[in-house]
Structures are given as structure tokens and as C-alpha cells.
Scaffold this active site. Structure first.
Site, PDB file in Angstrom:
ATOM      1  N   ASP A  42       0.831  -1.200   0.000  1.00 16.99           N
ATOM      2  CA  ASP A  42       0.000   0.000   0.000  1.00 16.99           C
ATOM      3  C   ASP A  42       0.868   1.254   0.000  1.00 16.99           C
ATOM      4  O   ASP A  42       2.100   1.151  -0.092  1.00 16.99           O
ATOM      5  CB  ASP A  42      -0.945  -0.058   1.209  1.00 16.99           C
ATOM      6  N   THR A  94     -14.366 -25.269   2.036  1.00 18.33           N
ATOM      7  CA  THR A  94     -14.220 -25.131   3.497  1.00 18.33           C
ATOM      8  C   THR A  94     -14.355 -23.670   3.909  1.00 18.33           C
ATOM      9  O   THR A  94     -13.383 -23.034   4.299  1.00 18.33           O
ATOM     10  CB  THR A  94     -12.833 -25.656   3.950  1.00 18.33           C
TER      11      THR A  94
END
Lengths: 137, 137, 137, 137
Positions: free
Chosen positions: A17, A59
Site C-alpha cells: 500500500d 471449506t
């Protein structure tokens, strides 16, 4: 001792970032890949196959708890050490330790289920399939 | 009662996985946007401004704990209700409730810090700036 | 013949969309990683180093043209063959062929620049640095 | 004149890279959302509905060509002006202009198809459905 599988992840420029460090949602992208990789390495077929054989479509996550210890940046290579810390009746705890050599970067414990899908599209938790539990322990 | 700010997020096709539901790392992307949006709505300047004024380059995550209650899919519009649940000396707990109308989709408690940067590039936690605390309470 | 560097990319579950195939913006994520990897393999330092030495903060995109020939899905391993197809005065064409074994998956030609940053924060194109051009040809 | 639909996109901190500007693959994420949004605004049902009614599972990309004119950063709000520039027998050209107020940020022309899926899982292009073409022109 439970089985541990290591997944290796390069950190790229675009994973970081404006502060120059990994933007944290990317850790969850990598952890999800490490989760699937763990099952593949233990010999569990891909989910599109288990969907046919066992009705297990994947899952999905129920709960996750992560700690961030050190930052990482592009050029780093991370190791994600993955194991199942606990098997429960209808869920399991998957555990991750993310390291960069000797540095501990992040730790995460997730509760996941083996999901089936109802006719109306909603999902539900199967009892942990015995064969998968044995393959992964 | 602490200040609560609502951030609205559309769910897009590309946010969903082959099971047709939101791929969970995307929730963390949205929560991070909601975190920054909270501070902006409370009147805190953007981080590139606080970097100059206070030495605060952002609010990196130290710890996060999330529960996933219901799935979401593309076409949904989510509301992310954001507040600060607790102020500590050098960190704070930011709390999120993600809803779709009356449905609770996800809840998350994060521990974040107000980060400064040392000359060697590493980051450290400032004491919570008094002005920011007042603006957000 | 120009230098070609191969970057290997696993396709993960979360890279795929509800149609079960790679969501196309992910190809651009991988191509950007392959671009940087190409320069690293050719001996060009990371951008935070060139920022100090040459004032080059990176190689932002000016133009991109991509063709998608076959779909890919999770479990696939892709090879991204990267080269510089053309050097111009203030830009260059970086070329990518994405394959899965013998299958051609995607092709892309990009125009990129070596960017500097002005005092006001805006960016501009440097003439192609001679040393980088030699290292990559 | 073809129908034009505007999609609004906030730029977030995590959409930006260490150079402080939007990491370009994110533009393609937003453009894909604008593409779907265009069809929804024109009255075309979501793809899971057209899959049942017409066998159309979505509009995958065949070719894309983009130009980047100005950079954007977090805090910006972008407008994505979307239209169909050309209808062909088995494909169409979708056109995007991304602006920030009066600034032109990016332009993109894509070739997309209306995809069906064969029994073996592979996809193919339908002739452009007459009803969709009328709704979008």
C-alpha cells in the site's frame, strides 16, 4: 504432532500500500491459498471433485483470529506453515504461522467447516469426513 | 454511546468465488475502507496530511478477530457499521458489524495503532493523539 | 532476439469467479508482477533503490492491449514469458505470453514509462535509462 | 447515440500502491463491475438468471485495449461512463471512459461475448441475444 505443510509466497509491488508495506487483506488471500494447498498436499482431491464424491463444495470460514507481528514488503518471500490444530464434530481449527526466514510476521487461527449446499442454494456444515481427517492428521 | 458511521458496499461478480459467494478476503478489503471512511467522517484529515502534521502515516492492524454469520453474493448491498469500541494508551479497538438489511453477515473487532515511521523505515505506535480521540468519540 | 524471462504463477481458488474461471483482472495482477520480475532478473535494482540512484520510482502503464485465448482455473500453473519488444525514446513495449504447458492462454503488449516524480507529486517520463536498456536487451 | 450508464467508484487507500497511485489492475476490477452494472441498468437480469433463461453464463472478455491518461489516488471519486460502441454477430465492443470531474483518467475498449457452457465445461460464444441488444441500445 499434526502434519504441517509449508506454502511459499512472494510479495509483489502491487500487494503493498502507499505506506510501502503489505496491505493486510492480502495476507488473507495467501492464507486461503495455503489452506487449500494443505489439503491438496495431504491427498484430498480438489473441491470440484469432493463436490461430486462427498457433497463437500469447500471449506468456508466461520471465524478467524490473526495477529500481525512484523511488516513485510515487496521482494520478501514468505513461508506459510499450515496445520490443523483441532478437529471438532462439524468444524476444525486451521492454524497458520507466516514467517520470513527467522522473523515471525503473522499468526492466524481459523475455524472452518466442510460445506454442503442445500437445494435453495444455502450452505450447511457436514460432520468432518473421516477420510479427510485421517489424511490430514 | 460511541460514534457510529455506516459505509455502504456493493458486492460485485468478481468479489465472489467459484462457490458463488463473497471470497472472504474481500470483507477485509471493505472493512479497511470502512475504517478510513470512519476517520474521514469524524473530521480526521487523510493520512498523507496527518503524516505531515502529526507523524501519523496510518492505522495498521495489530490484531483482528472476525465471525462470519451469513454468506453474501453479487447484487447484494452491504452496510458496514463502524465505531471505536475502546481507546487504549497506544492502540484502539475498531468494531464493525456488516449487515444486509436485517441480516447480520459478519462481525469484526480489530486492534489498530496510530503508526509513525523511524528513520530506518520501521514503524512504531504513537500514543493515541488526543485530538483524534475526541473527534471520534 | 530479446531477453525473455519466465515467471511462474499458480492459479488459486480465490482467483476464480462464479463461472469457475480466472477473473480477468487477476491476469493483470500477475502480469505486473512478471514485469517487475523481468527487471529484477535482468539485474535492475528494486524501484526503491532506483528512486535514490536514478529518480525512477517505477514503470507505470500508459497503454495495454490484451487478448484472451483460453480460460484457466484453480489448480493450473501458468508460465508468463516476458520480454521487451521495443525500446522508444521515453517509453518501451513490454510483451507477455501466458501459457499453460502448450496452451496459449493470454497475450499482452503494454507501453510503460520509467517514471520520475515532480515536487507537486505528479509523475513524468524519463528518457529510457541507457544502463537499464542494456541490462534488459 | 448509444445508451450510456455511469458507475461511480471511490478510490480507497488499499487500491493504491507504494507510489501512492491506483495500482492499475484495480481499474479492470472497476471496469468489470461497470460492465455488469450497465446491463443491470438496461434491464438485463443477473447472469445466474440468464443462465437459466438463455444459457448465457456471463460476458467474458476476448480482447481489451486501455489507455491511462492521468493517475488517481485515494480520496478520489471516479465516474465510469459505459456504453456499447458496436454490436457484432457473436461479440460486442463495450466502451468505458473513466473521469474524475473534468479529468480524463482512463479509456478502455473491450470485446466481450455472451458465453454459454458446453457439457465438458468449456465455454463458447452465443449469437448476441436480440432482446439484450435491444435493451442496451
Amino acid at each position: 504432532m499434526s502434519k504441517t505443510v509449508i506454502y511459499t509466497q512472494r510479495v509483489e509491488f502491487g500487494d503493498c500500500d502507499p505506506a510501502g508495506i503489505v496491505w493486510f487483506p492480502n495476507f488473507f488471500r495467501w492464507i486461503d491459498a495455503a489452506s487449500r494447498h494443505f489439503f491438496i498436499e495431504c491427498g484430498v482431491p480438489p473441491w470440484h471433485q469432493t463436490a461430486k464424491d462427498l457433497g463437500v463444495i469447500g471449506t468456508p470460514l466461520v471465524d478467524t483470529h490473526a495477529k500481525f507481528m512484523k511488516t513485510a514488503s515487496y521482494g520478501d518471500t514468505l513461508q506459510i506453515h499450515t496445520s490443523v490444530a483441532e478437529w471438532r464434530g462439524k468444524s476444525f481449527v486451521q492454524r497458520y504461522r507466516v514467517t520470513r526466514g527467522d522473523d515471525a510476521i503473522m499468526e492466524c487461527d481459523e475455524v472452518r467447516i466442510f460445506a454442503g449446499r442445500r437445494e435453495d442454494g444455502s450452505i450447511f456444515a457436514w460432520p468432518v469426513p473421516e477420510g479427510i481427517r485421517e489424511a490430514c492428521s
